[in-house]
Write an enzyme that holds these catalytic residues in place. Sequence first.
Site, short mmCIF file in Angstrom:
data_model
loop_
_atom_site.label_atom_id
_atom_site.label_comp_id
_atom_site.label_asym_id
_atom_site.label_seq_id
_atom_site.Cartn_x
_atom_site.Cartn_y
_atom_site.Cartn_z
N CYS A 81 0.94 -0.88 0.10
CA CYS A 81 0.03 -0.23 0.34
C CYS A 81 1.21 1.23 -0.38
O CYS A 81 0.34 2.53 -0.39
CB CYS A 81 -0.88 -0.15 0.73
SG CYS A 81 -2.12 -1.59 0.98
N ASN A 88 -10.31 -0.31 -0.38
CA ASN A 88 -8.84 -0.49 -0.30
C ASN A 88 -8.25 -1.08 -1.58
O ASN A 88 -8.13 -2.25 -1.90
CB ASN A 88 -8.38 -1.07 1.04
CG ASN A 88 -7.16 -1.49 1.42
OD1 ASN A 88 -6.02 -0.87 -0.18
ND2 ASN A 88 -6.41 -1.81 2.16
N HIS A 122 -3.78 6.54 1.82
CA HIS A 122 -3.84 5.41 1.43
C HIS A 122 -5.31 5.35 2.27
O HIS A 122 -5.32 5.26 3.96
CB HIS A 122 -2.73 3.95 2.23
CG HIS A 122 -3.16 3.40 2.04
ND1 HIS A 122 -3.60 2.70 0.94
CD2 HIS A 122 -3.45 1.95 3.12
CE1 HIS A 122 -4.27 1.20 1.12
NE2 HIS A 122 -4.13 1.19 2.26
O1 UT7 Z 1 -3.69 -1.52 3.39
C1 UT7 Z 1 -3.96 -2.01 5.09
C2 UT7 Z 1 -4.74 -2.84 4.92
N1 UT7 Z 1 -4.99 -3.52 5.87
C3 UT7 Z 1 -5.80 -2.94 6.59
O2 UT7 Z 1 -5.97 -1.81 6.76
C4 UT7 Z 1 -6.62 -3.43 7.58
C5 UT7 Z 1 -6.99 -2.79 9.70
N2 UT7 Z 1 -8.08 -3.29 10.21
C6 UT7 Z 1 -9.31 -3.00 9.75
O3 UT7 Z 1 -8.99 -1.96 9.14
C7 UT7 Z 1 -9.96 -3.61 11.29
O4 UT7 Z 1 -9.30 -4.47 12.08
C8 UT7 Z 1 -10.57 -4.68 10.57
C9 UT7 Z 1 -12.23 -3.88 10.05
C10 UT7 Z 1 -10.24 -5.96 9.69
C11 UT7 Z 1 -11.83 -5.34 11.67
O5 UT7 Z 1 -12.45 -4.43 12.28
P1 UT7 Z 1 -12.20 -4.38 14.06
O6 UT7 Z 1 -12.98 -3.28 14.85
O7 UT7 Z 1 -10.72 -4.75 14.17
O8 UT7 Z 1 -12.86 -5.47 14.01
P2 UT7 Z 1 -11.93 -7.61 15.07
O9 UT7 Z 1 -10.85 -8.44 13.43
O10 UT7 Z 1 -11.34 -7.43 15.73
O11 UT7 Z 1 -13.90 -8.15 15.03
C12 UT7 Z 1 -14.49 -8.24 15.65
C13 UT7 Z 1 -15.28 -8.88 16.00
C14 UT7 Z 1 -14.81 -10.63 15.72
O12 UT7 Z 1 -16.20 -11.32 16.25
P3 UT7 Z 1 -16.62 -11.75 17.94
O13 UT7 Z 1 -14.98 -12.77 17.84
O14 UT7 Z 1 -16.04 -10.09 18.42
O15 UT7 Z 1 -17.47 -12.94 17.89
C15 UT7 Z 1 -15.47 -10.87 14.36
O16 UT7 Z 1 -15.24 -12.12 13.26
O17 UT7 Z 1 -16.62 -9.16 14.17
C16 UT7 Z 1 -16.23 -10.06 13.75
N3 UT7 Z 1 -15.86 -9.34 12.31
C17 UT7 Z 1 -17.04 -9.01 11.08
N4 UT7 Z 1 -18.27 -9.67 11.50
C18 UT7 Z 1 -19.36 -9.07 9.86
C19 UT7 Z 1 -14.90 -9.70 11.55
N5 UT7 Z 1 -14.84 -9.33 10.00
C20 UT7 Z 1 -16.74 -8.92 9.97
C21 UT7 Z 1 -17.49 -9.34 9.20
N6 UT7 Z 1 -18.66 -9.00 9.25
N7 UT7 Z 1 -16.97 -8.68 7.76
#
Ligand code: UT7
Length: 321
Positions: free
Chosen positions: A111, A278, A248
């Site tokens: 990125c 993204n 980004h």
């Molecule tokens: O260019 C760089 C590329 N990468 C990035 O920019 C990623 C940076 N990180 C992020 O943007 C965030 O960490 C994410 C959007 C990927 C995830 O958001 P989060 O608030 O960190 O969620 P999490 O991974 O802590 O997950 C929270 C909950 C989990 O469920 P439980 O364990 O609390 O029951 C996940 O399983 O949300 C669940 N979850 C979803 N639920 C619905 C994860 N993805 C999804 C989804 N839809 N797509």
Amino acid sequence: MSIRIVGTGSTLPKKHVTNEELTRLVDTSDEWIRERTGIGGRYVSQGETVTELSASACEKALKDAGKNAEDIDLLLVATCSPETSIPCVACQVQARIGANNAVAFDVNAACAGFLFALHTVYAYMEAGIYKNALIVGAEVLSKIVDWNDRGTCILFGDGAGAVVVEHCEKDGLLGFVQHSDGRKGEVLRCDTRSLVNPFVDRPMEAPYVQMDGREVFAFAVRQVPAGVEELLQKLEMTADDVDLFVLHQANFRIIEGIAKRLKQDVNKFPVNLDRVGNMSSAAIPVLLDELNRAGRLKEGMCIVLSGFGAGLTWGACALRW
Ligand code: UT7
């Protein structure tokens, strides 16, 4: 001596996929995706290649700059999702657009790739080696994303953005900083072909993007503002001197967090991730082109670009438009 951007262009695939459509593929919802990321949709290739999208963006950027493909002496493509390892995408784009006087090669810094390519062009031009460059950021991430993984497939999109850069006597690119930390590489990775030959016996690795989202999030909100502050300190400027921060486009919450740390109004951080998701290397040049076409980039403005991502890699530069 410096460099300035004199033309921009971008091309996105035809197919736009809404969050609603993704609910048919994985257990997610439009509400979750919008709340956690700010993303409402993304463009997904149905056949358009990195090379085709790049060439189209280049042609638009050349037209905007009033230059011909033959004027270009350096052509860099930043991508982490090429269709071919060899030849590189840049050489294929060179052939397509007829940039026959250019030297062409790819840059992969995920990125931060477009930004690192821009800095590379700056170094070449400051050394007096080249005078007219095309820089592309292009991705078809949809082919390396696991469409069964709701943690990643909702984030990414496909597209390409290009800029024409020429050397100039003053202003233009005012300065830059860039960093890498390979020790943290595991938090966001994608394997290529597995080692398969008659002399090894090992299971195939999943060749898909794998990510520790929380780690990437924490890295971005910590290192990006630190990088921007390092840049501004070097230039003896403050964040208040900056008119626009073109970052980004990974997650709107990351952008909000960065704005907060820099004590800046979030309105100084334009976004298009709600529509395009993204797009890794393509994010900054596509956003720049959209701002340019909307007339939002005024002569004399100070614009900070900042990219961050897999590697880990991150950096920033300041431009006098
Ligand atoms: O260019 C760089 C590329 N990468 C990035 O920019 C990623 C940076 N990180 C992020 O943007 C965030 O960490 C994410 C959007 C990927 C995830 O958001 P989060 O608030 O960190 O969620 P999490 O991974 O802590 O997950 C929270 C909950 C989990 O469920 P439980 O364990 O609390 O029951 C996940 O399983 O949300 C669940 N979850 C979803 N639920 C619905 C994860 N993805 C999804 C989804 N839809 N797509």
